[in-house]
Motif scaffolding. Structure first.
Motif, PDB file in Angstrom:
ATOM      1  N   ALA A 104      -6.831 -21.449  40.173  1.00  0.00           N
ATOM      2  CA  ALA A 104      -5.793 -21.535  39.134  1.00  0.00           C
ATOM      3  C   ALA A 104      -6.371 -21.288  37.747  1.00  0.00           C
ATOM      4  CB  ALA A 104      -5.106 -22.904  39.193  1.00  0.00           C
ATOM      5  N   VAL A 105      -7.539 -21.864  37.471  1.00  0.00           N
ATOM      6  CA  VAL A 105      -8.175 -21.666  36.161  1.00  0.00           C
ATOM      7  C   VAL A 105      -8.526 -20.199  35.970  1.00  0.00           C
ATOM      8  CG1 VAL A 105     -10.258 -22.162  34.808  1.00  0.00           C
ATOM      9  CG2 VAL A 105      -9.010 -24.023  35.916  1.00  0.00           C
ATOM     10  N   ARG A 106      -9.111 -19.578  36.989  1.00  0.00           N
ATOM     11  CA  ARG A 106      -9.474 -18.163  36.860  1.00  0.00           C
ATOM     12  C   ARG A 106      -8.242 -17.290  36.693  1.00  0.00           C
ATOM     13  NH1 ARG A 106     -13.400 -19.642  40.886  1.00  0.00           N
ATOM     14  NH2 ARG A 106     -12.286 -18.524  42.497  1.00  0.00           N
ATOM     15  N   LYS A 107      -7.167 -17.607  37.373  1.00  0.00           N
ATOM     16  CA  LYS A 107      -5.925 -16.835  37.253  1.00  0.00           C
ATOM     17  C   LYS A 107      -5.364 -16.947  35.837  1.00  0.00           C
ATOM     18  CE  LYS A 107      -1.491 -16.158  39.545  1.00  0.00           C
ATOM     19  NZ  LYS A 107      -0.615 -16.617  40.620  1.00  0.00           N
ATOM     20  N   VAL A 108      -5.398 -18.145  35.271  1.00  0.00           N
ATOM     21  CA  VAL A 108      -4.919 -18.361  33.914  1.00  0.00           C
ATOM     22  C   VAL A 108      -5.783 -17.586  32.911  1.00  0.00           C
ATOM     23  CG1 VAL A 108      -4.772 -20.102  32.083  1.00  0.00           C
ATOM     24  CG2 VAL A 108      -3.781 -20.562  34.323  1.00  0.00           C
ATOM     25  N   LEU A 109      -7.087 -17.629  33.095  1.00  0.00           N
ATOM     26  CA  LEU A 109      -7.987 -16.927  32.173  1.00  0.00           C
ATOM     27  C   LEU A 109      -7.768 -15.421  32.195  1.00  0.00           C
ATOM     28  CD1 LEU A 109     -11.282 -18.960  32.627  1.00  0.00           C
ATOM     29  CD2 LEU A 109      -9.825 -18.879  30.596  1.00  0.00           C
ATOM     30  N   LEU A 110      -7.319 -14.882  33.324  1.00  0.00           N
ATOM     31  CA  LEU A 110      -7.076 -13.444  33.413  1.00  0.00           C
ATOM     32  C   LEU A 110      -5.879 -13.001  32.582  1.00  0.00           C
ATOM     33  CD1 LEU A 110      -7.910 -12.654  37.137  1.00  0.00           C
ATOM     34  CD2 LEU A 110      -9.188 -12.010  35.089  1.00  0.00           C
ATOM     35  N   LEU A 111      -5.092 -13.940  32.083  1.00  0.00           N
ATOM     36  CA  LEU A 111      -3.985 -13.601  31.187  1.00  0.00           C
ATOM     37  C   LEU A 111      -4.498 -13.149  29.824  1.00  0.00           C
ATOM     38  CD1 LEU A 111      -1.637 -16.655  31.896  1.00  0.00           C
ATOM     39  CD2 LEU A 111      -1.333 -14.303  32.721  1.00  0.00           C
ATOM     40  N   LEU A 112      -5.760 -13.408  29.550  1.00  0.00           N
ATOM     41  CA  LEU A 112      -6.336 -13.163  28.226  1.00  0.00           C
ATOM     42  C   LEU A 112      -7.226 -11.938  28.216  1.00  0.00           C
ATOM     43  CD1 LEU A 112      -7.442 -16.847  27.580  1.00  0.00           C
ATOM     44  CD2 LEU A 112      -5.370 -15.719  26.722  1.00  0.00           C
ATOM     45  N   PRO A 113      -7.328 -11.279  27.044  1.00  0.00           N
ATOM     46  CA  PRO A 113      -8.308 -10.194  26.906  1.00  0.00           C
ATOM     47  C   PRO A 113      -9.724 -10.753  27.053  1.00  0.00           C
ATOM     48  CG  PRO A 113      -6.774 -10.231  25.043  1.00  0.00           C
ATOM     49  CD  PRO A 113      -6.521 -11.467  25.857  1.00  0.00           C
ATOM     50  N   PRO A 114     -10.690  -9.922  27.428  1.00  0.00           N
ATOM     51  CA  PRO A 114     -12.057 -10.399  27.680  1.00  0.00           C
ATOM     52  C   PRO A 114     -12.675 -11.189  26.520  1.00  0.00           C
ATOM     53  CG  PRO A 114     -11.828  -8.159  28.463  1.00  0.00           C
ATOM     54  CD  PRO A 114     -10.555  -8.501  27.747  1.00  0.00           C
ATOM     55  N   ALA A 115     -12.498 -10.773  25.293  1.00  0.00           N
ATOM     56  CA  ALA A 115     -13.127 -11.478  24.166  1.00  0.00           C
ATOM     57  C   ALA A 115     -12.553 -12.889  24.017  1.00  0.00           C
ATOM     58  CB  ALA A 115     -12.950 -10.690  22.871  1.00  0.00           C
ATOM     59  N   GLN A 116     -11.240 -13.037  24.168  1.00  0.00           N
ATOM     60  CA  GLN A 116     -10.619 -14.361  24.075  1.00  0.00           C
ATOM     61  C   GLN A 116     -11.023 -15.220  25.264  1.00  0.00           C
ATOM     62  OE1 GLN A 116      -6.390 -13.968  23.473  1.00  0.00           O
ATOM     63  NE2 GLN A 116      -6.660 -12.560  21.763  1.00  0.00           N
ATOM     64  N   ARG A 117     -11.073 -14.623  26.435  1.00  0.00           N
ATOM     65  CA  ARG A 117     -11.495 -15.338  27.639  1.00  0.00           C
ATOM     66  C   ARG A 117     -12.923 -15.856  27.463  1.00  0.00           C
ATOM     67  NH1 ARG A 117     -11.943 -11.339  32.072  1.00  0.00           N
ATOM     68  NH2 ARG A 117      -9.948 -10.730  31.200  1.00  0.00           N
ATOM     69  N   ALA A 118     -13.788 -15.009  26.937  1.00  0.00           N
ATOM     70  CA  ALA A 118     -15.183 -15.405  26.725  1.00  0.00           C
ATOM     71  C   ALA A 118     -15.277 -16.589  25.770  1.00  0.00           C
ATOM     72  CB  ALA A 118     -15.984 -14.222  26.182  1.00  0.00           C
ATOM     73  N   VAL A 119     -14.492 -16.586  24.702  1.00  0.00           N
ATOM     74  CA  VAL A 119     -14.524 -17.697  23.745  1.00  0.00           C
ATOM     75  C   VAL A 119     -14.119 -19.000  24.434  1.00  0.00           C
ATOM     76  CG1 VAL A 119     -13.384 -18.666  21.699  1.00  0.00           C
ATOM     77  CG2 VAL A 119     -14.217 -16.314  21.664  1.00  0.00           C
ATOM     78  N   LEU A 120     -13.057 -18.978  25.231  1.00  0.00           N
ATOM     79  CA  LEU A 120     -12.616 -20.211  25.898  1.00  0.00           C
ATOM     80  C   LEU A 120     -13.631 -20.688  26.934  1.00  0.00           C
ATOM     81  CD1 LEU A 120      -8.757 -19.800  26.392  1.00  0.00           C
ATOM     82  CD2 LEU A 120     -10.017 -20.845  24.500  1.00  0.00           C
ATOM     83  N   VAL A 121     -14.221 -19.770  27.689  1.00  0.00           N
ATOM     84  CA  VAL A 121     -15.220 -20.170  28.690  1.00  0.00           C
ATOM     85  C   VAL A 121     -16.430 -20.787  28.004  1.00  0.00           C
ATOM     86  CG1 VAL A 121     -16.850 -19.301  30.431  1.00  0.00           C
ATOM     87  CG2 VAL A 121     -14.467 -18.544  30.466  1.00  0.00           C
ATOM     88  N   LEU A 122     -16.901 -20.139  26.938  1.00  0.00           N
ATOM     89  CA  LEU A 122     -18.070 -20.670  26.232  1.00  0.00           C
ATOM     90  C   LEU A 122     -17.759 -22.003  25.557  1.00  0.00           C
ATOM     91  CD1 LEU A 122     -19.452 -17.370  24.694  1.00  0.00           C
ATOM     92  CD2 LEU A 122     -20.383 -18.646  26.633  1.00  0.00           C
ATOM     93  N   ARG A 123     -16.566 -22.158  25.036  1.00  0.00           N
ATOM     94  CA  ARG A 123     -16.203 -23.387  24.317  1.00  0.00           C
ATOM     95  C   ARG A 123     -15.941 -24.551  25.266  1.00  0.00           C
ATOM     96  NH1 ARG A 123     -16.910 -27.090  21.631  1.00  0.00           N
ATOM     97  NH2 ARG A 123     -15.416 -28.061  20.272  1.00  0.00           N
ATOM     98  N   TYR A 124     -15.091 -24.323  26.256  1.00  0.00           N
ATOM     99  CA  TYR A 124     -14.633 -25.434  27.075  1.00  0.00           C
ATOM    100  C   TYR A 124     -15.418 -25.624  28.370  1.00  0.00           C
ATOM    101  CZ  TYR A 124     -10.937 -25.528  23.687  1.00  0.00           C
ATOM    102  OH  TYR A 124     -10.250 -25.610  22.507  1.00  0.00           O
ATOM    103  N   TYR A 125     -16.022 -24.584  28.890  1.00  0.00           N
ATOM    104  CA  TYR A 125     -16.830 -24.746  30.101  1.00  0.00           C
ATOM    105  C   TYR A 125     -18.284 -25.044  29.736  1.00  0.00           C
ATOM    106  CZ  TYR A 125     -19.057 -23.905  34.583  1.00  0.00           C
ATOM    107  OH  TYR A 125     -19.805 -24.045  35.724  1.00  0.00           O
ATOM    108  N   HIS A 126     -18.829 -24.283  28.803  1.00  0.00           N
ATOM    109  CA  HIS A 126     -20.229 -24.472  28.429  1.00  0.00           C
ATOM    110  C   HIS A 126     -20.410 -25.397  27.235  1.00  0.00           C
ATOM    111  CE1 HIS A 126     -22.105 -21.859  31.309  1.00  0.00           C
ATOM    112  NE2 HIS A 126     -21.148 -20.982  31.104  1.00  0.00           N
TER     113      HIS A 126
END
Length: 171
Positions: A104-126
């Motif tokens: 579900a998380v990966r599906k939601v992240l795919l709604l975003l362009p790569p640069a925005q997705r990268a920011v959220l992964v780096l901020r909230y996952y890492h």
């Protein structure tokens, strides 16, 4: 006889490969494209091992490489493929909730362009700071803030963050 570089890299891979692959899955949505992204980044990390020099810096270097490859090279196959709805493997009993949440998380992240997705992964996952994310992406802190704001706005518009927003407002 194996070189010191090979031994150090093998130790890094043994300890951190699952974490590197999880990051790649979050960035790409999973599947073979995540493995391709992780493997290409690890190959680049191996080639740069003489500059990295330390195990503690290797994962950050590899993560930065993955994010930059994802954001800057849109022609690669990790952008072209769409993950399947069902995994071909049979999941082990008891892991259904974790697997469903991850998908579900990966599906939601795919709604975003790569640069925005990268920011959220780096901020909230890492759990990186805005300054650290700016360093990884090679952009300003303001760009990181605007990408995060646009990403969260998109997720709210899609109804993904509606429950979170309402819970926060009530609390």
């Amino acid at each position: 006889m194996r070189s010191g570089r090979d031994e150090a890299f093998t130790a890094f891979m043994a300890a951190r490969y699952p974490s590197v692959l999880r990051t790649a899955r979050l960035l790409t949505g999973g599947g073979p494209q995540a493995e391709d992204l992780a493997q290409e980044a690890l190959l680049r990390s191996y080639r740069a091992w003489h500059r990295i020099g330390r195990l503690d810096a290797a994962e950050a270097y590899t993560r930065t490489t993955m994010v930059r490859m994802l954001v800057k090279d849109r022609r690669r196959k990790w952008h072209a493929e769409i993950p399947a709805e069902r995994l071909p493997e049979v999941a082990e009993p008891g892991h259904e909730d974790g697997t469903a949440t991850g998908l579900a998380v990966r599906k939601v992240l795919l709604l975003l362009p790569p640069a925005q997705r990268a920011v959220l992964v780096l901020r909230y996952y890492h759990q990186l700071s805005e300054e650290e994310i700016a360093g990884v992406l090679g952009c300003s802190r303001g760009t990181v803030k605007s990408r995060a704001a646009r990403a969260l706005a998109t997720l709210r518009e899609q109804g993904v963050l509606a429950a979170v927003s309402h819970d926060t407002e009530r609390g």
